[in-house]
Enzyme design. Structure first.
Site, PDB file in Angstrom:
ATOM      1  CG  HIS A 366      -1.648   1.228   1.559  1.00  0.00           C
ATOM      2  ND1 HIS A 366      -3.137   1.518   1.149  1.00  0.00           N
ATOM      3  CD2 HIS A 366      -1.281   2.420   1.998  1.00  0.00           C
ATOM      4  CE1 HIS A 366      -3.418   2.549   1.263  1.00  0.00           C
ATOM      5  NE2 HIS A 366      -2.464   3.099   1.948  1.00  0.00           N
ATOM      6  CD  GLU A 367       1.839   3.092   3.849  1.00  0.00           C
ATOM      7  OE1 GLU A 367       1.622   4.032   3.184  1.00  0.00           O
ATOM      8  OE2 GLU A 367       1.199   2.690   4.729  1.00  0.00           O
ATOM      9  CG  HIS A 370       0.262   6.153  -0.616  1.00  0.00           C
ATOM     10  ND1 HIS A 370      -0.617   7.010  -0.837  1.00  0.00           N
ATOM     11  CD2 HIS A 370      -0.129   5.469   0.563  1.00  0.00           C
ATOM     12  CE1 HIS A 370      -1.861   6.945  -0.059  1.00  0.00           C
ATOM     13  NE2 HIS A 370      -1.557   5.781   1.046  1.00  0.00           N
ATOM     14  CD  GLU A 389      -4.248   7.033   2.534  1.00  0.00           C
ATOM     15  OE1 GLU A 389      -3.851   5.941   2.127  1.00  0.00           O
ATOM     16  OE2 GLU A 389      -3.576   7.798   3.018  1.00  0.00           O
ATOM     17  CE1 TYR A 442      -5.702   4.068   4.212  1.00  0.00           C
ATOM     18  CE2 TYR A 442      -7.374   5.592   5.110  1.00  0.00           C
ATOM     19  CZ  TYR A 442      -5.888   5.215   4.955  1.00  0.00           C
ATOM     20  OH  TYR A 442      -5.075   5.804   5.578  1.00  0.00           O
TER      21      TYR A 442
HETATM   22 ZN   LIG Z   1      -2.209   5.047   2.484  1.00  0.00          ZN
END
Ligand SMILES: [Zn+2]
Length: 506
Positions: A366-367, A370, A389, A442
């Site tokens: 997930h990061e 980003h 997000e 999210y």
């Molecule tokens: Zn995030």
């Protein structure tokens, strides 16, 4: 957000990067029927070409590049930071920051507005905000100078306002110098000492964006990201005690590191620096990117697995969305799961206990996602948090589904959000009830992104959509309105009814 579900969709869990469970629901077969009805309704409303509700349908869309021109939300300024950072052996920091700001708005400015987040974690401010710290930060300003003239300033929570003696007109530039000292708090958020490591996030005055004739500076909040900067250029020099490893937004950091050095990086929203004590380092080369994982426990096998999944995900995102802009990506397995350009942190969720390995790996993916949705395609995380997000979750799920070759579990996704109040996903952070924002920003937003592709080409079309979105919006800022404009054009929609349930058209 990490996603876990079993076959036949008996259990579905949405976890935010903050580890928040969005929903754990049982899914019943009749939902397939219900969703088919909804999709058929969508078909008649939008005139979209459907592919019988499977995710393997033919591609039904394309973007006419001669008639669509992306619009970036303007930052209102163009800023260059020159930061000098010095750390003592007992963790005291001295910073000299020279900031050159060009007014790219249409207004003349009489003051400058910065975020200065270190002030949130001092004893006085944290107590006023009822935020409990193990150890508060200390902070002392030595000078604020505008065009060589010392100026008085006001610092209220994280808002640093510097008045101007003479106004700065459109196209003009102004140079501001700050000199200050600080120590990091323990138990802070992002800007914090964590174990024996120093996490320098948002440690310098960050110029706010300027739009709609105002500085776009919202109140600090402890959940979500409440700061927003335009793409900027940075020069950073540092001097840290021996025995520490320096890992940062720079793609040129080496291990073992030096105690003195400097770096430059352009076109990033911010810089992050981690000063690490005795890390275990795993390095893995993924095509053109050196991935470095920094861990602090005797878990070399886990760190190796993280480097492998990170490499695989990075490769997928590069291939299916667009190039990652640096030759290095650092992953620090310490602190709150959080993204910064060229470097991410992941270990826990809002100071809770460390994540178990499976969730930790998903958080890392997930990061990394980003880097595209925040790092390359920008959005205002206060007013349009879902655009980074929700997209980071969506991209994470795309990667996961592409590797397991299973059908996209649309019905369990819809079931996961069915009990939510019917709120849009693009409200400003302060308009969600306490503790509820993640379910929308999210959870619901990534599900609704998926819904766009059910019957419109599924996973393969979603990858293509992101690829074109990237081509159009790299190093630009998108808002909900522009996302709708792009998507309507992409799918040749006749109206915005497909967004009615989840996006407030602003
Ligand atoms: Zn995030």
């Amino acid at each position: 957000m990490a996603v876990a579900y079993s076959k036949h969709t008996t259990l579905y869990i949405l976890n935010t990067k903050c580890g928040m469970k969005v929903g754990v629901v049982k899914v019943y077969k009749y939902l397939y029927f219900l969703i088919s009805v909804i999709l058929l309704t969508c078909y008649f409303l939008t005139g979209c070409e459907m592919d019988k509700g499977t995710s393997k349908g033919k591609v039904t869309s394309s973007l006419d590049r001669t008639s669509f021109f992306p619009r970036s939300v303007p930052a209102g300024n163009y800023t260059k930071y020159d930061i000098n950072l010095k750390m003592s052996s007992v963790g005291e920091f001295e910073v000299d920051a020279n900031i050159n700001i060009k007014n790219t708005s249409e207004d003349a400015w009489n003051e400058l507005v910065f975020y200065f987040i270190p002030n949130i974690f001092t004893k006085a401010t944290s107590e006023k905000l009822n935020y409990s710290l193990d150890v508060p930060a200390r902070l002392q300003f030595k000078k604020v100078v505008v065009e060589k003239i010392p100026m008085k300033y006001t610092l209220n929570k994280d808002k640093l306002t510097v008045p101007l003696k003479s106004s700065i007109g459109p196209g003009d530039e102004v140079k501001v110098e700050f000199s200050y000292e600080f120590t990091l708090p323990e138990g802070g958020l992002r800007f914090t000492k964590s174990n024996e490591n120093y996490h320098l996030a948002q440690f310098y005055p960050m110029v706010a964006t300027y739009r709609n004739h105002n500085w776009n500076k919202e109140e600090y909040r402890f959940r979500g990201e409440t700061y927003h900067n335009g793409f900027s250029n940075f020069k950073v020099s540092y001097d840290i005690p021996k025995g520490y490893t320096f890992a940062s937004t720079s793609e040129n950091d080496v291990y073992p590191g030096k105690s003195m050095g400097s770096f430059e990086v352009n076109n990033v929203k911010e810089v992050f620096i981690a000063i690490l004590k005795d890390p275990k380092v795993i390095q893995k080369q993924e095509e053109n990117v050196n991935i470095r994982v920094f861990g602090f426990e005797d878990k070399e096998d886990l760190y190796k697995e993280i480097s492998e999944v990170a490499s695989d995900a990075l490769s997928y995102f590069q291939k299916n969305i667009g190039p990652y802009p640096f030759s290095q990506l650092d992953i620090v397995i310490d602190g709150l799961g959080m993204e910064y350009p060229g470097i991410v942190t992941a270990n826990s969720i809002y100071n809770n206990k460390p994540l178990e390995p499976k969730l930790l790996k998903k958080t890392v993916i997930h990061e990394i996602a980003h880097q595209w949705f925040y790092g390359i395609i920008s959005n205002d995380p206060y007013h349009d948090a879902w655009l980074d997000e929700g997209f980071a979750d969506f991209a994470t799920e795309l990667y996961i589904h592409s590797t397991n070759n299973e059908e996209v579990p649309y019905s369990s996704m819809y079931a996961a959000i069915q009990n939510l109040d019917p709120l849009p996903v693009n409200l400003p952070l302060d308009e969600y009830e306490e503790g509820k924002q993640s379910s929308y920003i999210y959870g619901k937003s990534s599900v609704m992104l998926w819904s766009l592709f059910e019957g419109r080409g599924g996973l393969k079309e979603a990858e293509k959509f992101l690829r074109i979105y990237y081509q159009y919006y790299q190093f630009k800022e998108v808002d909900s309105k522009e996302f709708i404009r792009f998507t309507e054009h992409y799918f040749r929609l006749n109206d915005d009814s497909v967004f009615a349930e989840w996006l407030l058209v602003k």
